[in-house]
Design a protein around this motif. Structure first.
Motif, PDB file in Angstrom:
ATOM      1  N   ALA A 171      20.597 -12.500  76.877  1.00 35.26           N
ATOM      2  CA  ALA A 171      20.701 -12.906  78.283  1.00 35.26           C
ATOM      3  C   ALA A 171      21.902 -13.824  78.443  1.00 35.26           C
ATOM      4  CB  ALA A 171      19.424 -13.604  78.750  1.00 35.26           C
ATOM      5  N   PHE A 172      22.621 -13.650  79.525  1.00 40.87           N
ATOM      6  CA  PHE A 172      23.803 -14.457  79.800  1.00 40.87           C
ATOM      7  C   PHE A 172      23.640 -15.124  81.157  1.00 40.87           C
ATOM      8  CE2 PHE A 172      25.416 -11.127  76.973  1.00 40.87           C
ATOM      9  CZ  PHE A 172      26.056 -11.897  76.003  1.00 40.87           C
ATOM     10  N   THR A 173      23.826 -16.456  81.168  1.00 37.75           N
ATOM     11  CA  THR A 173      23.843 -17.199  82.423  1.00 37.75           C
ATOM     12  C   THR A 173      24.975 -18.220  82.358  1.00 37.75           C
ATOM     13  OG1 THR A 173      22.315 -18.917  81.628  1.00 37.75           O
ATOM     14  CG2 THR A 173      21.337 -16.973  82.685  1.00 37.75           C
ATOM     15  N   VAL A 222      27.689 -23.843  80.261  1.00 37.72           N
ATOM     16  CA  VAL A 222      27.822 -25.269  80.552  1.00 37.72           C
ATOM     17  C   VAL A 222      26.969 -26.085  79.586  1.00 37.72           C
ATOM     18  CG1 VAL A 222      27.543 -27.051  82.309  1.00 37.72           C
ATOM     19  CG2 VAL A 222      28.309 -24.767  82.961  1.00 37.72           C
ATOM     20  N   GLY A 223      25.814 -25.535  79.207  1.00 37.36           N
ATOM     21  CA  GLY A 223      24.943 -26.232  78.270  1.00 37.36           C
ATOM     22  C   GLY A 223      25.612 -26.451  76.921  1.00 37.36           C
ATOM     23  N   ILE A 224      26.403 -25.464  76.469  1.00 34.71           N
ATOM     24  CA  ILE A 224      27.139 -25.625  75.216  1.00 34.71           C
ATOM     25  C   ILE A 224      28.139 -26.767  75.324  1.00 34.71           C
ATOM     26  CG2 ILE A 224      28.784 -24.500  73.673  1.00 34.71           C
ATOM     27  CD1 ILE A 224      27.402 -21.877  74.225  1.00 34.71           C
ATOM     28  N   VAL A 225      28.823 -26.843  76.463  1.00 31.50           N
ATOM     29  CA  VAL A 225      29.786 -27.929  76.671  1.00 31.50           C
ATOM     30  C   VAL A 225      29.070 -29.283  76.688  1.00 31.50           C
ATOM     31  CG1 VAL A 225      31.524 -28.867  78.235  1.00 31.50           C
ATOM     32  CG2 VAL A 225      31.316 -26.397  77.935  1.00 31.50           C
ATOM     33  N   LEU A 226      27.914 -29.345  77.346  1.00 34.85           N
ATOM     34  CA  LEU A 226      27.160 -30.594  77.387  1.00 34.85           C
ATOM     35  C   LEU A 226      26.682 -31.006  76.000  1.00 34.85           C
ATOM     36  CD1 LEU A 226      25.020 -30.076  80.634  1.00 34.85           C
ATOM     37  CD2 LEU A 226      26.891 -31.703  80.303  1.00 34.85           C
ATOM     38  N   ASN A 227      26.304 -30.039  75.186  1.00 30.18           N
ATOM     39  CA  ASN A 227      25.890 -30.374  73.824  1.00 30.18           C
ATOM     40  C   ASN A 227      27.058 -30.878  72.993  1.00 30.18           C
ATOM     41  OD1 ASN A 227      22.980 -29.613  72.647  1.00 30.18           O
ATOM     42  ND2 ASN A 227      23.391 -28.343  74.427  1.00 30.18           N
ATOM     43  N   THR A 277      29.126 -28.911  87.609  1.00 27.32           N
ATOM     44  CA  THR A 277      29.332 -27.488  87.303  1.00 27.32           C
ATOM     45  C   THR A 277      27.999 -26.794  87.035  1.00 27.32           C
ATOM     46  OG1 THR A 277      31.458 -28.080  86.302  1.00 27.32           O
ATOM     47  CG2 THR A 277      30.585 -25.895  85.812  1.00 27.32           C
ATOM     48  N   MET A 278      27.095 -27.488  86.334  1.00 30.76           N
ATOM     49  CA  MET A 278      25.770 -26.919  86.053  1.00 30.76           C
ATOM     50  C   MET A 278      25.011 -26.627  87.345  1.00 30.76           C
ATOM     51  SD  MET A 278      23.541 -26.048  83.665  1.00 30.76           S
ATOM     52  CE  MET A 278      23.743 -26.944  82.134  1.00 30.76           C
ATOM     53  N   ALA A 279      25.150 -27.515  88.328  1.00 29.78           N
ATOM     54  CA  ALA A 279      24.479 -27.286  89.616  1.00 29.78           C
ATOM     55  C   ALA A 279      25.044 -26.052  90.317  1.00 29.78           C
ATOM     56  CB  ALA A 279      24.622 -28.527  90.498  1.00 29.78           C
ATOM     57  N   TYR A 280      26.360 -25.833  90.209  1.00 28.70           N
ATOM     58  CA  TYR A 280      26.962 -24.638  90.811  1.00 28.70           C
ATOM     59  C   TYR A 280      26.508 -23.367  90.096  1.00 28.70           C
ATOM     60  CZ  TYR A 280      30.221 -26.943  94.017  1.00 28.70           C
ATOM     61  OH  TYR A 280      30.763 -27.640  95.070  1.00 28.70           O
ATOM     62  N   MET A 281      26.123 -23.461  88.843  1.00 22.56           N
ATOM     63  CA  MET A 281      25.691 -22.277  88.095  1.00 22.56           C
ATOM     64  C   MET A 281      24.407 -21.667  88.638  1.00 22.56           C
ATOM     65  SD  MET A 281      27.932 -21.512  85.805  1.00 22.56           S
ATOM     66  CE  MET A 281      29.140 -22.033  87.034  1.00 22.56           C
TER      67      MET A 281
END
Length: 466
Positions: free
Chosen positions: A143-145, A150-155, A308-312
């Motif tokens: 699955a791709f979202t 963005v989660g990878i960047v946050l990590n 950016t996460m909110a825009y996702m």
């Protein structure tokens, strides 16, 4: 056995205790450390530092966990079903069999359907056995979202924060070790100084007692000197107990064996290098090296990525999968199998309307980002002001230290001179008492001045990220 029976019980017990003491002495280690070696030893063995190392490892695994969520996920399963001997009867009188066509089209060609028969021709129907069956399946999905990216960047940012926290912990441990190390050196110097003064006072007391016996001095003078000797000895004992506590504290900071014996090899003059301390205050301030400022930078990045996460939430979600199934019937008849062995699929989900919830989430994230920018700017101004103040504090501490160091030396000479005069009757008992009190006061002021220098130095080094 004869030898042990011949030994007295007390002697046997003494041998056992001596053996334990010898073993304890062999276990305890004598550790010789300079101040730099002590800091490096603590970074390697301190339990708090070990926990910081584990936090770094945990952050790395958390980062990989987020990355793995975007990779294919494969799982296998086995399903067993047993109808407990139930059979499905499809009769000819308008029952289920009347709804099943005789043929179906496969690829444009008619193919006849033949249901398994169990010989129930008397009722004119067809019996389908519901035999036990097992299904083995393997499913691979991905699955791709946008939120995953963005989660990878946050990590990654979280991993950087853990690294900064690790450096802060190391800095804190080195600072604590330095403070305790210097405290021990100062306390040892003071104890040595007081021991010398005590020896002079004891010789003076002995001389006065001899003068009293000879009738050349009054008993009151000997009594006052006795009180001064006792007071000085009490001060020395208190300092020795404090010194023991400081050694125990340093052992805990180092993470060494509690039975270890420490030997400090760096002299106090090398630690309190006034020239280097002056250069520290004149070296300038690069705010990028400050760990607290680096934390604020990472918090700003997180707030920005949260926008950016909110825009996702407005982006679609794509899912794809493949499934393999193998169904097996347990029994003499195969049964009716309609399970396809291979199946692939894909789906896309597009968010359309959420009554403004997603829009409100974006605006809230943007406000958080603006607050992070304001906090960073305020902290930057505060750190620059703090740097100027710490430079002033260090300069004042150095000046006070030099004054108290000279005062201690002068007070020591005055005390020696006064006691020497007292021997020949050129100084009064009150003068001796005052000089002994002055030397204890000067010793206390000197300790405070040294620790003020160390505290100011450590605070400035921590601010500069040294």
């Amino acid at each position: 056995m004869t030898f042990f029976k011949a030994l007295p019980y007390a002697a046997l017990l003494g041998m056992i205790l001596n053996g334990f003491c010898s073993q304890a002495q062999e276990t305890a280690k004598n550790i010789k450390l300079s101040i730099k070696e002590a800091q490096d030893y603590a970074v390697k063995h301190n339990q708090t530092m070990r926990n910081a190392d584990l936090e770094v490892q945990k952050a790395e695994y958390s980062k990989w966990q987020t990355i793995a969520s975007m990779l294919p996920q494969v799982k296998a399963g086995f399903d067993y079903q047993n109808m407990c001997g139930y059979e499905m009867v499809m009769g000819g009188g308008g029952g289920l069999s009347s709804m099943i066509p005789d043929t179906i089209l496969i690829g444009g060609m008619p193919v006849p359907i033949s249901l398994p028969s169990t010989g129930d021709e008397e009722s004119g129907g067809t019996v389908i056995p519901m035999n036990p069956s097992g299904t083995f399946s393997i499913t691979a999905s991905v699955a791709f979202t946008g939120a995953q990216i963005v989660g990878i960047v946050l990590n990654k940012i979280a991993r950087d924060i853990v690294d900064i926290s690790h450096k802060q912990t190391e800095q804190s441990i080195r600072s604590q070790v330095r403070s305790v190390y210097v405290s021990i050196l100062v306390m040892e110097d003071i104890v040595g100084l007081l021991d010398s003064s005590l020896a002079n006072m004891e010789r003076l007391e002995k001389t006065t007692l001899e003068s009293v016996r000879a009738g050349a001095a009054e008993q009151i003078q000997a009594d006052k000197l006795h009180v001064q000797v006792a007071s000085l000895r009490n001060s020395i004992n208190a300092n020795r107990r404090s010194l023991k506590m400081l050694y125990n504290s340093l052992i805990l900071q180092l993470g060494a064996d509690v039975n270890s014996t420490l030997t400090l090899t760096t002299p106090i003059d090398d630690v309190l290098d006034i020239n280097n301390l002056g250069k520290l205050a004149l070296g300038g301030f690069n705010i990028e090296d400050n760990y607290n400022y680096q934390m604020l930078q990472q918090n700003e990045k997180i707030a920005k990525r949260n926008v950016t996460m909110a825009y996702m939430d407005f982006t679609p979600t794509l899912t794809a999968y493949y499934q393999y199934s193998a169904k097996t019937y347990f029994g003499k008849d195969a049964g009716f199998n309609m399970t396809p062995p291979n199946m692939i699929g894909a789906s896309i989900s597009v968010p359309l309307f959420s009554s403004g919830a997603r829009y409100a989430k974006v605006k809230a994230a943007e406000i958080d980002y603006n607050e992070a920018l304001n906090s960073k700017q305020q902290a930057e101004d505060g750190l620059r002001v703090q740097y100027n103040q710490l430079c002033y504090d260090l300069a004042n501490a150095i000046e006070t230290y030099q004054i108290q160091k000279d005062n201690l030396e002068v007070t020591k000479r005055v005390f020696d001179n006064t006691t020497e005069k007292f021997k020949y009757g050129h100084a009064s008992n009150l003068e001796v008492t005052n000089s002994s009190i002055d030397i204890i006061t000067a010793q206390s002021n000197y300790i405070q001045a040294v620790m003020s220098v160390v505290s100011a130095e450590v605070a400035l080094e921590n601010l500069l990220g040294k």
